[in-house]
Each structure stands twice: as structure tokens, then as C-alpha cells.
Scaffold this motif. Structure first.
Motif, PDB file in Angstrom:
ATOM      1  N   VAL A 188       0.831  -1.198   0.000  1.00  0.00           N
ATOM      2  CA  VAL A 188       0.000   0.000   0.000  1.00  0.00           C
ATOM      3  C   VAL A 188       0.868   1.251   0.000  1.00  0.00           C
ATOM      4  CG1 VAL A 188      -2.070   1.056   0.911  1.00  0.00           C
ATOM      5  CG2 VAL A 188      -1.624  -1.323   1.382  1.00  0.00           C
ATOM      6  N   PRO A 189       1.151   1.802  -1.162  1.00  0.00           N
ATOM      7  CA  PRO A 189       2.037   2.964  -1.260  1.00  0.00           C
ATOM      8  C   PRO A 189       1.582   4.117  -0.378  1.00  0.00           C
ATOM      9  CG  PRO A 189       1.577   2.054  -3.425  1.00  0.00           C
ATOM     10  CD  PRO A 189       0.682   1.336  -2.461  1.00  0.00           C
ATOM     11  N   GLN A 190       2.530   4.923   0.031  1.00  0.00           N
ATOM     12  CA  GLN A 190       2.264   5.996   0.976  1.00  0.00           C
ATOM     13  C   GLN A 190       2.409   7.371   0.328  1.00  0.00           C
ATOM     14  OE1 GLN A 190       5.191   5.380   3.979  1.00  0.00           O
ATOM     15  NE2 GLN A 190       4.112   3.695   4.924  1.00  0.00           N
ATOM     16  N   VAL A 191       1.570   8.284   0.760  1.00  0.00           N
ATOM     17  CA  VAL A 191       1.716   9.685   0.407  1.00  0.00           C
ATOM     18  C   VAL A 191       1.709  10.468   1.709  1.00  0.00           C
ATOM     19  CG1 VAL A 191       0.723  11.664  -0.793  1.00  0.00           C
ATOM     20  CG2 VAL A 191       0.560   9.383  -1.807  1.00  0.00           C
ATOM     21  N   VAL A 192       2.710  11.302   1.917  1.00  0.00           N
ATOM     22  CA  VAL A 192       2.843  12.001   3.183  1.00  0.00           C
ATOM     23  C   VAL A 192       2.572  13.481   2.999  1.00  0.00           C
ATOM     24  CG1 VAL A 192       4.369  12.502   5.119  1.00  0.00           C
ATOM     25  CG2 VAL A 192       4.602  10.364   3.880  1.00  0.00           C
ATOM     26  N   GLU A 193       1.673  14.014   3.801  1.00  0.00           N
ATOM     27  CA  GLU A 193       1.490  15.458   3.819  1.00  0.00           C
ATOM     28  C   GLU A 193       2.650  16.089   4.568  1.00  0.00           C
ATOM     29  OE1 GLU A 193      -2.264  16.405   5.464  1.00  0.00           O
ATOM     30  OE2 GLU A 193      -3.400  15.341   3.944  1.00  0.00           O
ATOM     31  N   THR A 194       3.104  17.236   4.090  1.00  0.00           N
ATOM     32  CA  THR A 194       4.277  17.884   4.677  1.00  0.00           C
ATOM     33  C   THR A 194       4.007  18.348   6.094  1.00  0.00           C
ATOM     34  OG1 THR A 194       4.973  18.635   2.497  1.00  0.00           O
ATOM     35  CG2 THR A 194       5.924  19.768   4.384  1.00  0.00           C
ATOM     36  N   PHE A 195       4.952  18.069   6.974  1.00  0.00           N
ATOM     37  CA  PHE A 195       4.890  18.598   8.336  1.00  0.00           C
ATOM     38  C   PHE A 195       5.041  20.116   8.262  1.00  0.00           C
ATOM     39  CE2 PHE A 195       7.410  20.133  11.989  1.00  0.00           C
ATOM     40  CZ  PHE A 195       6.500  19.884  12.992  1.00  0.00           C
ATOM     41  N   ASN A 196       4.079  20.842   8.791  1.00  0.00           N
ATOM     42  CA  ASN A 196       4.068  22.297   8.724  1.00  0.00           C
ATOM     43  C   ASN A 196       4.399  22.863  10.093  1.00  0.00           C
ATOM     44  OD1 ASN A 196       3.406  25.047   8.583  1.00  0.00           O
ATOM     45  ND2 ASN A 196       1.869  24.677   6.994  1.00  0.00           N
ATOM     46  N   ALA A 197       5.678  23.198  10.289  1.00  0.00           N
ATOM     47  CA  ALA A 197       6.125  23.681  11.591  1.00  0.00           C
ATOM     48  C   ALA A 197       5.432  24.981  11.978  1.00  0.00           C
ATOM     49  CB  ALA A 197       7.639  23.875  11.588  1.00  0.00           C
ATOM     50  N   ASP A 198       5.169  25.860  10.999  1.00  0.00           N
ATOM     51  CA  ASP A 198       4.518  27.136  11.315  1.00  0.00           C
ATOM     52  C   ASP A 198       3.112  26.912  11.867  1.00  0.00           C
ATOM     53  OD1 ASP A 198       6.733  28.553  10.488  1.00  0.00           O
ATOM     54  OD2 ASP A 198       5.982  28.898   8.465  1.00  0.00           O
ATOM     55  N   ALA A 199       2.382  25.972  11.262  1.00  0.00           N
ATOM     56  CA  ALA A 199       1.023  25.705  11.723  1.00  0.00           C
ATOM     57  C   ALA A 199       1.027  25.118  13.128  1.00  0.00           C
ATOM     58  CB  ALA A 199       0.323  24.760  10.749  1.00  0.00           C
ATOM     59  N   VAL A 200       1.964  24.202  13.385  1.00  0.00           N
ATOM     60  CA  VAL A 200       2.035  23.603  14.714  1.00  0.00           C
ATOM     61  C   VAL A 200       2.471  24.639  15.735  1.00  0.00           C
ATOM     62  CG1 VAL A 200       3.063  21.784  16.108  1.00  0.00           C
ATOM     63  CG2 VAL A 200       2.534  21.359  13.708  1.00  0.00           C
ATOM     64  N   ALA A 201       3.425  25.492  15.351  1.00  0.00           N
ATOM     65  CA  ALA A 201       3.881  26.541  16.262  1.00  0.00           C
ATOM     66  C   ALA A 201       2.738  27.468  16.649  1.00  0.00           C
ATOM     67  CB  ALA A 201       5.017  27.336  15.622  1.00  0.00           C
ATOM     68  N   ALA A 202       1.853  27.763  15.696  1.00  0.00           N
ATOM     69  CA  ALA A 202       0.705  28.619  15.993  1.00  0.00           C
ATOM     70  C   ALA A 202      -0.197  27.970  17.038  1.00  0.00           C
ATOM     71  CB  ALA A 202      -0.085  28.897  14.708  1.00  0.00           C
ATOM     72  N   GLU A 203      -0.362  26.640  16.953  1.00  0.00           N
ATOM     73  CA  GLU A 203      -1.156  25.928  17.952  1.00  0.00           C
ATOM     74  C   GLU A 203      -0.488  25.990  19.324  1.00  0.00           C
ATOM     75  OE1 GLU A 203      -4.030  24.785  17.469  1.00  0.00           O
ATOM     76  OE2 GLU A 203      -4.288  24.244  15.376  1.00  0.00           O
ATOM     77  N   VAL A 204       0.844  25.860  19.337  1.00  0.00           N
ATOM     78  CA  VAL A 204       1.577  25.919  20.595  1.00  0.00           C
ATOM     79  C   VAL A 204       1.412  27.288  21.244  1.00  0.00           C
ATOM     80  CG1 VAL A 204       3.874  25.872  21.629  1.00  0.00           C
ATOM     81  CG2 VAL A 204       3.251  24.168  19.922  1.00  0.00           C
ATOM     82  N   VAL A 205       1.572  28.340  20.443  1.00  0.00           N
ATOM     83  CA  VAL A 205       1.440  29.701  20.961  1.00  0.00           C
ATOM     84  C   VAL A 205       0.041  29.934  21.522  1.00  0.00           C
ATOM     85  CG1 VAL A 205       1.372  32.135  20.308  1.00  0.00           C
ATOM     86  CG2 VAL A 205       3.230  30.675  19.490  1.00  0.00           C
ATOM     87  N   GLU A 206      -0.980  29.484  20.786  1.00  0.00           N
ATOM     88  CA  GLU A 206      -2.358  29.664  21.242  1.00  0.00           C
ATOM     89  C   GLU A 206      -2.585  28.946  22.569  1.00  0.00           C
ATOM     90  OE1 GLU A 206      -6.951  28.908  19.648  1.00  0.00           O
ATOM     91  OE2 GLU A 206      -5.224  28.241  18.475  1.00  0.00           O
ATOM     92  N   ALA A 207      -2.000  27.734  22.694  1.00  0.00           N
ATOM     93  CA  ALA A 207      -2.173  26.976  23.931  1.00  0.00           C
ATOM     94  C   ALA A 207      -1.552  27.688  25.118  1.00  0.00           C
ATOM     95  CB  ALA A 207      -1.559  25.588  23.771  1.00  0.00           C
ATOM     96  N   VAL A 208      -0.420  28.372  24.883  1.00  0.00           N
ATOM     97  CA  VAL A 208       0.253  29.080  25.971  1.00  0.00           C
ATOM     98  C   VAL A 208      -0.474  30.374  26.325  1.00  0.00           C
ATOM     99  CG1 VAL A 208       2.367  30.246  26.675  1.00  0.00           C
ATOM    100  CG2 VAL A 208       2.501  28.096  25.415  1.00  0.00           C
ATOM    101  N   VAL A 209      -0.692  31.215  25.332  1.00  0.00           N
ATOM    102  CA  VAL A 209      -1.217  32.556  25.574  1.00  0.00           C
ATOM    103  C   VAL A 209      -2.640  32.524  26.102  1.00  0.00           C
ATOM    104  CG1 VAL A 209      -1.803  34.745  24.483  1.00  0.00           C
ATOM    105  CG2 VAL A 209       0.321  33.580  23.872  1.00  0.00           C
ATOM    106  N   ASP A 210      -3.448  31.572  25.621  1.00  0.00           N
ATOM    107  CA  ASP A 210      -4.855  31.532  26.008  1.00  0.00           C
ATOM    108  C   ASP A 210      -5.132  30.751  27.282  1.00  0.00           C
ATOM    109  OD1 ASP A 210      -5.359  33.026  23.818  1.00  0.00           O
ATOM    110  OD2 ASP A 210      -6.185  31.407  22.595  1.00  0.00           O
ATOM    111  N   THR A 211      -4.087  30.223  27.937  1.00  0.00           N
ATOM    112  CA  THR A 211      -4.277  29.488  29.182  1.00  0.00           C
ATOM    113  C   THR A 211      -4.289  30.462  30.353  1.00  0.00           C
ATOM    114  OG1 THR A 211      -3.121  27.573  28.267  1.00  0.00           O
ATOM    115  CG2 THR A 211      -3.391  27.649  30.648  1.00  0.00           C
TER     116      THR A 211
END
Length: 400
Positions: free
Chosen positions: A53-76
């Protein structure tokens, strides 16, 4: 198996001042480590056998994940942060592997490695001198890819890497056992930190639909079925170590034995640079140990990430900057700005590395990188690897 990429953020905001333990010393994040491992328990940790079953990988988006991290910190809010130890960790979906649905039929597979025919047995495959020679030549100084190092005790094995940071693999793109080509692919793959190159013995005849033997389609995968050799490179988001290698024999079809040879791992030899921060300063196998009481000596908090989130210090940088905003807004941690962070990998009993960041309002250099591990009350041994320091401009410290 669908791979779930997650990020776990153990938000210890406000807990530093509330916990007597943290006032005495800086402990490693045992609890949040276990949460990370549990959340990633069903993640894929190695490539499928053959081309199943061949694989296709979506690119890891560090900017998008970083935005989630920032939101988790600032909004707590401070009240929520005080209770964070009793609350479930935040889990953020990042990406998935997708699989296609090829047509049915029985085919002779394509392959990119030399066939082992006389005799065509698992034992002849694993002892093939050409495979051993290629693996041992790959670690010679002239052949090691720039920016990489061979993983100690992970050279010319009959085992392959298994790690929850598994990203994807390539086979058809390789024309030979070419570690420099694998390194170039790793460099162009978001989040890739290390790779495992190896030879794999697989059945020559397979189902077109599933890419594995199928008796109903005339390719049963018997013990004496003809074999083919695949050369593969598997890519991982965390630095591989010797204990990442697992010698697991598999069978396909009715009795065809899949085995491996020449398996060698390489990992990037330095930490990545991070925009807006100086470094990395290498701390090796030790994390920073701030003086006690840590609340008076700049320690802010520790954060762990999901087991298959790659080693990405840029996420720490985003969280560090968010911590500065949070502290100023809520007067937490004496309002200190985050000026330095220590990015590292923590291991429990020498396996299952988890990406971790510790944040500080005071910069520390290599002379404070003294925490090489701890032993908990249950007898578990916790160790550190790939530890690097990053500093806001004007706060760089080499050795203090």
C-alpha cells in the motif's frame, strides 16, 4: 495503519511557584513523557514490508504547529494552568498518511537491489558479503553525507529502525545503496532528522491490489518462492539510536520469510538553527540543571511533544516567545521574559525518545548541562540525548 501525528503540550504554567518539588530541584518531565507515549501508542513506527500500500505524506508544517503551541500558551489562564497537572493534555492533529486503492491482479514486482539466487534463502540473503560491504563502506569518512553521522552500533545490522517519529520511506527512487541520496531526500523532507538504509528480502510475485502475496490471485508466497531485493531508506523525525534497531522477522503469504541485511542508520550531527535565536550550543547527553531553588533561578517550565512530532526547536522558540507574553500579561513567574531554552530528547529505559523543551528567564551555558538523567521511584532510568541550547540575541552564553 494510519499514522497519527500529534503534539502534546504539557503546560506547567504557574506550577513552578506552586510546587515545593520544583522549588528544590529541576526534575525531568516524567508524567508528561508517559502521556506522550500513551497518546502515540497506535502510531506507525516503521515502513511496511515490500511496497504494501504505497504511501503519500502530507508535509509537516512547523509554522502551523507553532501557531497551535502559541495559542495553547497565551490563552491558558493562570487558574487553568494551576490545575494543568490534573487535566488531560492538549492533543493537536498535525497530519496523516493517506493510502491509495490500486487495481487488482497478480504481478511480478519491480525491485532495485541485486537478486540473491544461489541459494535463494533467508540465510543466504542475510550473510551476503556484498550487502555487508556496502554498509561498511557507507560509514567511511569520505562516504558519510555532510552534516550527518553514522549511529554508533547501528551499522550493518539484520534489524531495522522502529521509532514513533517514522515519517515515510523511499525505494523506487534509489538506484543503489546510496547514503548521500538518502541524506539529500531527508534534507528536503520537512521534519526529517535521521534515516535508516537497508536491504529487504521480499517475494517476487505479489498482488497488484495489496502489493503482498495473495493465494487467491495465484501468488501464494510459499517458503521457496523466488525473492527480490529492495533497497530502502526510511526517514524519521527523531535522532535514531542503537536501541531503535529491532530484529523482527516477518512472513508474507503462506510462508515466505522477509529478512533484512546491511541496515545502517545516520542522524544529523548538529541541531538545526532557529530564526531569531542564537545557537545551537551543543549540550550532548545532558540537560540544563538550574540551581535550586529553581523558581529563583530562572526556570519557567518544561514542555513535551507527541512521540511522532519531529525534533523541531522552532516550536520551542514559538512557545518561548509566547511564554514571555504570557508572563508579562499575568505576572506569572515574576513576569520574567523567556530568553533561553534547552531542546532535547528524553528516553525512558533507553527507548522511545520524546522531544522536550525547557524554558528559562536566565541564560545558562554548558557548565550547567549536568542533568544526564534520573531514576524514578519505580526504578525507571531516564536519560537525555541530542541536547541543544538556544538564546535570544544578547543572551548568548557558551560556558557560564
Amino acid at each position: 495503519m494510519v499514522r497519527k501525528n500529534i503534539i502534546i503540550s504539557s503546560l506547567l504554567l504557574g506550577l513552578v511557584s506552586a510546587s515545593p518539588l520544583h522549588q528544590k530541584r529541576q526534575d525531568l518531565p516524567f508524567d508528561s513523557y508517559d502521556e506522550s507515549i500513551a497518546a502515540g501508542a497506535d502510531s506507525t513506527d516503521s515502513p511496511p514490508v515490500g511496497d504494501a500500500v504505497p504511501q503519500v505524506v502530507e508535509t509537516f508544517n512547523a509554522d502551523a504547529v507553532a501557531a497551535e503551541v502559541v495559542e495553547a500558551v497565551v490563552d491558558t489562564t493562570p487558574a487553568e494552568a494551576q490545575a494543568a497537572a490534573d487535566a488531560p493534555p492538549e492533543v493537536i492533529s498535525v497530519n496523516l498518511l493517506k493510502r491509495d486503492d490500486p487495481a487488482t491482479g497478480c504481478i511480478t514486482r519491480t525491485f532495485n537491489g541485486p537478486a540473491v539466487r544461489e541459494p535463494d534463502t533467508p540465510e543466504a540473503f542475510t550473510s551476503n558479503p556484498a550487502f555487508a560491504s556496502a554498509a561498511n563502506d557507507a560509514i567511511k569518512a569520505a562516504n558519510v553525507p555532510a552534516g550527518y553521522a553514522a549511529v554508533p552500533n547501528f551499522v550493518n545490522l539484520q534489524a531495522v529502525a522502529q521509532d514513533k517519529s517514522y515519517i515515510t520511506y523511499v525505494s523506487s527512487r534509489l538506484g543503489s545503496y546510496d547514503v548521500k541520496q538518502c541524506a539529500a531526500i531527508c534534507d528536503s523532507t520537512a521534519g526529517c532528522t535521521s534515516f535508516n538504509i537497508y536491504y529487504e528480502r521480499v517475494p517476487l510475485e505479489i498482488s497488484k491490489k495489496t502489493q503482498v502475496p495473495d493465494a487467491s490471485l495465484g501468488c501464494p508466497g510459499l517458503a521457496d518462492a523466488a525473492s527480490a531485493t529492495l533497497i530502502k531508506c526510511a526517514f524519521y523525525g527523531m535522532p535514531l539510536v542503537a536501541t531503535s534497531a529491532k530484529q523482527v522477522y516477518q512472513f508474507q503469504g503462506k510462508a515466505f520469510k522477509v529478512v533484512y541485511a546491511g541496515s545502517t542508520a545516520f542522524t544529523k550531527s548538529t541541531g538545526p538553527t532557529v530564526d531569531g535565536f542564537q545557537g545551537p550550543v551543543t549540550f550532548g547527553n545532558a540537560a540544563i540543571n538550574a540551581p535550586a531553588p529553581v523558581i529563583d533561578n530562572g526556570y519557567l517550565r518544561t514542555q513535551t511533544f507527541g512521540t511522532n512530532v519531529p525534533f523541531a526547536p522552532e516550536l520551542c522558540a514559538a512557545s518561548c516567545n509566547a511564554q514571555t507574553e504570557y508572563n508579562a500579561k499575568h505576572n506569572v513567574n515574576k513576569g520574567q521574559a523567556c530568553v533561553f531554552f534547552n531542546a532535547y530528547i528524553i528516553y525512558k529505559n533507553n527507548k522511545d525518545g520524546v522531544f522536550t523543551c525547557a524554558y528559562y528567564g536566565i541564560p545558562y551555558g554548558t557548565s550547567y548541562a549536568k542533568n544526564k538523567g534520573q531514576k524514578d521511584n519505580s526504578g525507571n532510568v531516564w536519560t537525555i540525548g541530542s541536547s541543544y541550547g538556544y538564546y535570544l540575541p544578547g543572551n548568548y552564553v557558551a560556558k557560564n
